[in-house]
Structure formats: C-alpha cells, structure tokens
Enzyme design. Structure first.
Site, PDB file in Angstrom:
ATOM      1  N   GLU A 209      -8.092   3.539  17.993  1.00 10.95           N
ATOM      2  CA  GLU A 209      -9.191   3.781  17.045  1.00 10.95           C
ATOM      3  C   GLU A 209      -9.246   2.559  16.136  1.00 10.95           C
ATOM      4  OE1 GLU A 209     -11.256   6.419  16.789  1.00 10.95           O
ATOM      5  OE2 GLU A 209     -10.407   7.576  18.421  1.00 10.95           O
ATOM      6  N   CYS A 243     -13.627   2.661   8.092  1.00 10.71           N
ATOM      7  CA  CYS A 243     -13.868   2.029   9.400  1.00 10.71           C
ATOM      8  C   CYS A 243     -15.333   2.140   9.832  1.00 10.71           C
ATOM      9  CB  CYS A 243     -12.956   2.649  10.451  1.00 10.71           C
ATOM     10  SG  CYS A 243     -13.139   4.436  10.561  1.00 10.71           S
TER      11      CYS A 243
HETATM   12  P1  NAD Z   1      -3.519  -2.570  10.645  1.00 12.65           P
HETATM   13  O1  NAD Z   1      -3.896  -2.836  12.051  1.00 12.65           O
HETATM   14  O2  NAD Z   1      -3.079  -3.712   9.811  1.00 12.65           O
HETATM   15  O3  NAD Z   1      -2.329  -1.493  10.575  1.00 12.65           O
HETATM   16  C1  NAD Z   1      -2.375  -0.254  11.263  1.00 12.65           C
HETATM   17  C2  NAD Z   1      -0.977   0.173  11.655  1.00 12.65           C
HETATM   18  O4  NAD Z   1      -0.396  -0.821  12.490  1.00 12.65           O
HETATM   19  C3  NAD Z   1      -0.033   0.357  10.477  1.00 12.65           C
HETATM   20  O5  NAD Z   1       0.707   1.550  10.692  1.00 12.65           O
HETATM   21  C4  NAD Z   1       0.848  -0.869  10.515  1.00 12.65           C
HETATM   22  O6  NAD Z   1       2.165  -0.632  10.067  1.00 12.65           O
HETATM   23  C5  NAD Z   1       0.876  -1.213  11.986  1.00 12.65           C
HETATM   24  N1  NAD Z   1       1.040  -2.656  12.213  1.00 12.65           N
HETATM   25  C6  NAD Z   1       0.625  -3.667  11.395  1.00 12.65           C
HETATM   26  N2  NAD Z   1       0.936  -4.859  11.945  1.00 12.65           N
HETATM   27  C7  NAD Z   1       1.558  -4.596  13.120  1.00 12.65           C
HETATM   28  C8  NAD Z   1       2.136  -5.399  14.148  1.00 12.65           C
HETATM   29  N3  NAD Z   1       2.121  -6.734  14.063  1.00 12.65           N
HETATM   30  N4  NAD Z   1       2.684  -4.772  15.208  1.00 12.65           N
HETATM   31  C9  NAD Z   1       2.698  -3.432  15.313  1.00 12.65           C
HETATM   32  N5  NAD Z   1       2.179  -2.621  14.364  1.00 12.65           N
HETATM   33  C10 NAD Z   1       1.623  -3.186  13.293  1.00 12.65           C
HETATM   34  O7  NAD Z   1      -4.775  -1.825  10.007  1.00 12.65           O
HETATM   35  P2  NAD Z   1      -5.017  -1.351   8.514  1.00 12.65           P
HETATM   36  O8  NAD Z   1      -5.170  -2.538   7.628  1.00 12.65           O
HETATM   37  O9  NAD Z   1      -4.041  -0.308   8.147  1.00 12.65           O
HETATM   38  O10 NAD Z   1      -6.443  -0.622   8.667  1.00 12.65           O
HETATM   39  C11 NAD Z   1      -7.642  -1.323   8.608  1.00 12.65           C
HETATM   40  C12 NAD Z   1      -8.276  -1.457   9.969  1.00 12.65           C
HETATM   41  O11 NAD Z   1      -8.244  -0.230  10.649  1.00 12.65           O
HETATM   42  C13 NAD Z   1      -9.751  -1.811   9.881  1.00 12.65           C
HETATM   43  O12 NAD Z   1     -10.060  -2.727  10.898  1.00 12.65           O
HETATM   44  C14 NAD Z   1     -10.448  -0.497  10.107  1.00 12.65           C
HETATM   45  O13 NAD Z   1     -11.759  -0.605  10.590  1.00 12.65           O
HETATM   46  C15 NAD Z   1      -9.529   0.142  11.099  1.00 12.65           C
HETATM   47  N6  NAD Z   1      -9.666   1.595  11.050  1.00 12.65           N
HETATM   48  C16 NAD Z   1     -10.162   2.256  12.111  1.00 12.65           C
HETATM   49  C17 NAD Z   1     -10.334   3.636  12.053  1.00 12.65           C
HETATM   50  C18 NAD Z   1     -10.890   4.423  13.207  1.00 12.65           C
HETATM   51  O14 NAD Z   1     -10.801   5.659  13.135  1.00 12.65           O
HETATM   52  N7  NAD Z   1     -11.455   3.812  14.219  1.00 12.65           N
HETATM   53  C19 NAD Z   1      -9.967   4.311  10.898  1.00 12.65           C
HETATM   54  C20 NAD Z   1      -9.460   3.601   9.838  1.00 12.65           C
HETATM   55  C21 NAD Z   1      -9.289   2.245   9.911  1.00 12.65           C
END
Ligand code: NAD
Length: 455
Positions: A209, A243
């Site tokens: 997602e 998002c």
């Molecule tokens: P992110 O990708 O930075 O982090 C998400 C998760 O991934 C966290 O639990 C984090 O600990 C983990 N993570 C971070 N870096 C990682 C790595 N190098 N390796 C493995 N895991 C890692 O995202 P965010 O900043 O928390 O959220 C924002 C993004 O999420 C935006 O792009 C937004 O559009 C998207 N989003 C999508 C939805 C949806 O339902 N489609 C909902 C909310 C947010």
C-alpha cells in the site's frame, strides 16, 4: 527473545490452532475492539503528541474507521469463512468441488506513521479475521503511538497471537529476513521496493500500500465553489500527510482565477486565518519533512498561504501556481501544498496524467458523464471519487489499493479477509462409481470416445 524466536513462537501457535476457529477469531476481534474503545482517548492523545493531530480528526480517521471495520468483520466473518461450493466440469463429474479460505500462517504488518493507529490496526483486523498470527511493526516516526500500541497489545493479547515489534529501518530489515508467510506493507514507494525485493528472496507474497501523486481534475462544467471546498478538505486533513490527499489540481485556464478566489474563501471559512496545531490543524511530522516542503515552497510561485515555522513544524495550506514539469510536480508532496496546473483539452490532460507514475487516487470534479468516462477509462489509478475526495476509502464495500508505483493488492472489508487468506481448492469424490475408462491401457476406442465427447 530474538526476532527469529518470536516468529517461531507465532508459527508454532498458528500450527496449534490459536486463531483457527470462528469462535477464536471472533473473540480476538472483540478483544481488539475493546482495546480501541477503552483507550480511544489515550490513542488520540498519543497521535497528538506525535504530530499534533486534532482530536476530532484522530477520532474520525483512526478510531471510528477501525471500530467500523471490526464490526463489519464480526458481522460477516462466519459467511466469509465458509468453504465455497464450486462448480464441476464434465471431466470431474461426479464430485464435489470446494474452495477453502485458509490463513497464510504468520504474517508481518509494517505500518506508516501518518495514520499510526489506522494503518497498523486496519490490516491487523484482516489478518486476525482470516486466522493468522501476526507481527505488527508500527512506524518509528510516530514514536508515542508506537510505544502505546506495544504496551496495550501486551495487556490485551497473547504474544503468541500478536507481537508488536518496535523500531525503524534496521528492525524492519531484520524482520524482512524472517520466514513470514505473508507481508503487508504500508509506506513509500521507495521502501516498497526494498520490501518486495526481500520478500522475493523467500517467495513471500506481498501486499504493498504505497503513495503517489493523486490528481484532482476540474472540468469546464464543474461547480468551482463545491470543488474547492472538497479538494481543500482532503488537502488540509492531517496537513496533507495523507496517502490519498489530492496532490495537485488540474484545471482549464478559464477557471483558474475563480478556483484561486474560492480557495481563499474556503481556507478562511475553515480556519478563520487562525491555525492552531492540535486544535484545528496538524503539524509536519519532523524537521526533514518540514525542510523538504519548505524547499518546495521556496522554489515555487505561491498564490495563497506560504507561512511556515520550523520550530513548531507548521506549514500553512499553500496554493501554488505550477507547470506540469516543475519540481513540485515530480514527487508525491505529502504536505499541505497544492499546485495548480492548467490543461486545454481532455486528450492533452489524459496524455499528461499518463506520463506520470500511476496514482493511488484520482478525483474528478464534473457532472459531464462523457468527461468522467473518458478519464476513468483512459487513466489507470488505484481508486477515487467523482465530485469528492478521500471518502472512497471509508466504504468497506470498495477495495482499497494502488496500481503500479502506488502499490499492489487491496484491502478493507471482505477484501481484507481475502488479502490475508489463500484459496485452497479441494475436489472430493466417493469410491463409487469408478469407471475403467480413464485408466491404462489406453485403447484406440477410448481415445475416439474421448474426442467425440469434447467435439
Ligand atoms: P516509509 O516507507 O518511510 O516507512 C514505512 C515503514 O517502512 C515503516 O514501518 C518504516 O520503519 C519501514 N522502513 C523505513 N525504511 C525502511 C527500510 N530501508 N527498509 C525496511 N523498512 C523500512 O513511509 P512513511 O514515511 O511512514 O509513510 C509515508 C508514505 O507512505 C507516503 O508515500 C504515503 O503516500 C504512503 N502511505 C500509503 C498508504 C496507503 O494506504 N497506500 C497509507 C499511508 C501512507
């Protein structure tokens, strides 16, 4: 306990049937409901402590949505779990063909920070209702909420059913090396690729997602006043850190001026020019994101707003004049900035939208059926609305998910149950009848009979 031991424990309890029966799943969903209802205020306070989300918004988007989703699962679970009777074919007759909806086993749920309760608990509901055991990793950026979730799950759930693991990228990567049976990830497209690569190593199925640039398209015939109100409503919620927030507005040149005028009116009606973080508005999650958004403002032509304060991480809702190829039109904004770009003809608009990566959401503001159809049929997007923003994801009858860069797979309601289940086919026969026809020796007469049967 090491992560490996944690996952082994969850796998053992899955095999021992901790969440197998309808009764046990119902009990666990009810426990989750109690946890949320009993600690609703504490959860909203934690979210507020993390990035100043007002109580009304936190309650509406993080608590109510979760309670409603649990209720949908409690209402329909028994029917969803029931094996489906499938049809038969001439080659399988006489037999009974069944489709069983089986849990994957032990699943990993990685959450994002922007709706820190919603984005961890919504997938958890599907995972539990489908019969799995779970590792839940909330985002480290919403640190207070993550700690609270960990504490509450310790109180309400057996570790052998749901284990909350806290931590950032390093812990996530360690988790991704464990032998999960399914991974459900919410977050950025960048990290989505890391997750999918790691999952591929062990052939673990994934649901991603992700985010993207979700357009709000206004057509010649649109009611500009209502369009502006609904677009800004979707944009100011969570200070644009949603998002499915409308990322930019595409509008015919002739309507641009009235959209700017209406935007001014809408924002002053919403906030009376008095933004109070934690009361009627949300702050930016951290300094890194603040600086990123601040740079975008500094590079752009601001039409409305533009105030910011690095100490309080406040950024005012800001309308920006842009061209399709400016930096602000490249990446997902994920903040309260709204660029407005113009288009002349629908075909040109479609071409421009399709030259960008596929959005998670798309919003059309028009009563012209032909215009609506043209966009829906020619621009791929995850899901969206006509004359509305965001609310499609609050309808559990609609699968919620992205396409291409904005993700794969979907959830909510039945689709969550399906996302966390696999379909297992079983064909059942009796010992009688047992015609000799299909067994060797394959005489010529058998072959000609077989050919005649299917001609
Ligand atoms: P992110 O990708 O930075 O982090 C998400 C998760 O991934 C966290 O639990 C984090 O600990 C983990 N993570 C971070 N870096 C990682 C790595 N190098 N390796 C493995 N895991 C890692 O995202 P965010 O900043 O928390 O959220 C924002 C993004 O999420 C935006 O792009 C937004 O559009 C998207 N989003 C999508 C939805 C949806 O339902 N489609 C909902 C909310 C947010």
């Amino acid at each position: 306990m090491t992560l490996q031991q944690t996952v082994n424990q969850l796998k053992d309890s899955f095999s021992n049937g901790i969440n197998r029966t309808y009764q046990s799943r119902k009990k666990h969903l009810t426990t989750l409901r109690t946890l949320v209802v009993d600690h609703e205020k504490e959860l909203c306070d934690a979210i507020k402590a993390d990035f100043g989300k007002p109580y009304f918004e936190a309650y509406a988007t993080e608590i109510l949505t979760v309670i409603n989703e649990i209720d949908v699962h409690l209402k329909h679970l028994s029917k969803w779990m029931t094996p489906e009777n499938a049809g038969n074919t001439i080659t399988t007759f006489p037999a009974k063909s069944m489709i069983y909806k089986q849990p994957y086993g032990t699943v990993l749920i990685l959450g994002a920070w922007n709706y820190p309760v919603h984005l961890t608990l919504m997938p958890l509901i599907g995972a539990l209702s489908a019969g799995n055991t779970v590792v839940l990793k909330p985002s480290e950026l919403a640190v207070t909420t993550s700690a609270l979730l960990s504490k509450l799950f310790h109180q309400y759930f057996k570790q052998e059913l749901v284990t909350v693991v806290e931590g950032g990228a390093k812990i996530s990567q360690e988790l991704l090396n464990q032998p999960f049976d399914k991974i459900f990830f919410t977050g950025s497209t960048r990290v989505g690729k890391i997750v999918m690569k790691a999952a591929a190593e062990q052939l673990i199925p994934v649901t991603l997602e992700l985010g993207g640039k979700s357009p709000a398209i206004i057509s010649e015939d649109a009611n500009i006043s209502v369009s502006a109100k609904r677009i800004w409503w979707g944009k100011v919620m969570n200070a644009g850190q949603t998002c499915v927030a409308p990322d930019f507005v595409a509008i015919p040149e002739s309507l641009k001026k009235s959209f700017i005028t209406e935007s001014k009116k809408v924002l002053s009606d919403f906030f009376k020019n008095d933004y109070q973080i934690g009361e009627n508005y949300t702050s930016i999650i951290n300094v890194d994101h603040f600086d990123r958004l601040s740079n975008l403002i500094n590079q752009s032509k601001v039409l409305l707003g533009g105030l910011k304060n690095r100490d309080t991480l406040f950024i005012e809702p800001t309308l920006i004049e842009s061209d399709w190829d400016e930096p602000i039109m490249e990446e997902e904004i994920f903040g309260p900035l709204l660029p407005v770009v113009v288009y002349q003809k629908t075909e040109e608009l479609i071409h421009k939208l399709n030259s960008k990566s596929r959005p998670l959401a798309l919003y059309i503001f028009s009563d012209d059926q032909q215009f609506q159809d043209q966009i829906i049929q020619n621009v791929p997007f995850g899901g969206g609305c006509i004359n509305e923003t965001i609310t499609h994801l609050s309808n559990h009858h609609l699968p919620f998910g992205g396409v291409g860069n904005s993700g794969m797979g979907s959830y909510h309601g039945l689709y969550s149950f399906e996302t966390f289940s696999r379909k297992q086919s079983v064909l059942k026969k009796g010992f009688w009848p047992d015609p000799e026809f299909r067994y060797p020796p394959y005489e010529e007469s058998k072959l000609s009979w077989l050919k005649r049967l299917f001609e």
